[in-house]
Write an enzyme that holds these catalytic residues in place. Structure first.
Site, PDB file in Angstrom:
ATOM      1  CG  HIS A 271     -21.781  30.244 -34.158  1.00 36.68           C
ATOM      2  ND1 HIS A 271     -20.745  30.321 -33.244  1.00 36.68           N
ATOM      3  CD2 HIS A 271     -22.767  29.550 -33.553  1.00 36.68           C
ATOM      4  CE1 HIS A 271     -21.086  29.684 -32.145  1.00 36.68           C
ATOM      5  NE2 HIS A 271     -22.306  29.207 -32.292  1.00 36.68           N
TER       6      HIS A 271
ATOM      7  CB  CYS B  85     -23.179  31.060 -29.600  1.00 44.19           C
ATOM      8  SG  CYS B  85     -24.215  29.596 -29.444  1.00 44.19           S
TER       9      CYS B  85
ATOM     10  CD  GLU C 287     -18.190  32.085 -34.961  1.00 47.22           C
ATOM     11  OE1 GLU C 287     -18.972  33.043 -34.941  1.00 47.22           O
ATOM     12  OE2 GLU C 287     -18.438  30.988 -34.419  1.00 47.22           O
TER      13      GLU C 287
END
Ligand code: MN
Length: 257
Positions: free
Chosen positions: A227, A122, A229
């Site tokens: 994202h 990001c 994660e």
């Protein structure tokens, strides 16, 4: 000192600059913070996560680099200072954290020279681009005609739009397919690519969703606008991406650089 067996991955911290938070006990204090999903994804992928505080001194950045085998430039609640790419901020510009951005750019440049694997997520991907002389759209809804909704609410724990992967890109090799469904929580995106970078994923509206260097094929340098994660537990591609990154960090560790 015992040699470490697992790669150590440094993750850049976000900060609140003493303003935007509601933690009563810390009101007015600058606090370093990071969503735990970053450290969880690294640990579940077989590496040791450490958080890198925001610092200014070149010597401290060098010291970080001697302690780690890979870097994640994280996202967070901030925009890259438009001054860094020669523009004045638009009214929609969010909080700027220039100390953080300058540290991340310095860390990135030095790590790249060392051949250390780097994953930008990001705002971390945007820092890579600006660090290499690229520019950003400061506010997608105002600057990209017919843009998709890139600010997913409330939380990016599920995918919300597709990206198309470029032929020959590292992401396409990892994914083994042309399209990925990703989450999206950004109002800025890459406009002009930085020196030596190529877009390796785009959304249907043309927004650049991932980048990698044209050369440097031996090292792992990837920026993603989404994202992974936050999708780690639900999405096999996100796990593969972290696994591949951690494997590169393991090779870096074994190479005794
Ligand atoms: Mn997006």
């Amino acid at each position: 000192m015992a040699k470490r067996k697992k790669p150590v991955i440094g993750i850049s911290a976000d900060s609140n600059q003493g303003r935007e938070h509601d933690l009563v006990d810390y009101k007015g204090d600058t606090v370093l913070w990071l969503k735990k999903s970053y450290t969880d994804a690294v640990e579940k992928s077989g590496a040791t996560p450490v958080i890198l505080p925001i610092v200014k001194a070149k010597g401290t950045i060098d010291a970080y680099l001697s302690l780690i085998d890979g870097i994640i430039l994280s996202g967070g609640h901030f925009d890259i200072d438009p001054k860094l790419f020669g523009e004045k901020p638009l009214p929609q510009c969010g909080p700027l954290k220039p100390d953080r951005t300058l540290m991340e750019i310095a860390l990135f440049k030095k790590a790249r020279k060392m051949g250390m694997p780097i994953l930008g997520i990001c705002g971390g991907m945007q820092a890579i681009n600006v660090g290499l002389g690229g520019t950003l759209f400061q506010h997608i809804p105002a600057q990209v005609p017919n843009a998709l909704k890139h600010e997913q609410k409330p939380k990016p724990t599920k995918p919300s739009h597709n990206v198309i992967l470029a032929k020959g890109s590292i992401l396409k090799r990892i994914a083994g397919k042309d399209t990925l469904k990703v989450n999206s929580t950004h109002h800025q995106s890459v406009k002009d690519l930085g020196r030596g970078l190529t877009a390796c994923a785009r959304a249907k509206d043309g927004v650049i969703e991932a980048l990698e260097p044209v050369d440097d094929k031996d090292s792992f340098i990837v920026g993603v606008q989404w994202h992974p994660e936050q999708l780690f537990d639900s999405d096999p591609f996100s796990r593969k991406l972290f696994k591949r990154f951690v494997a590169s960090c393991g090779k870096y560790l074994d190479s005794d650089k």
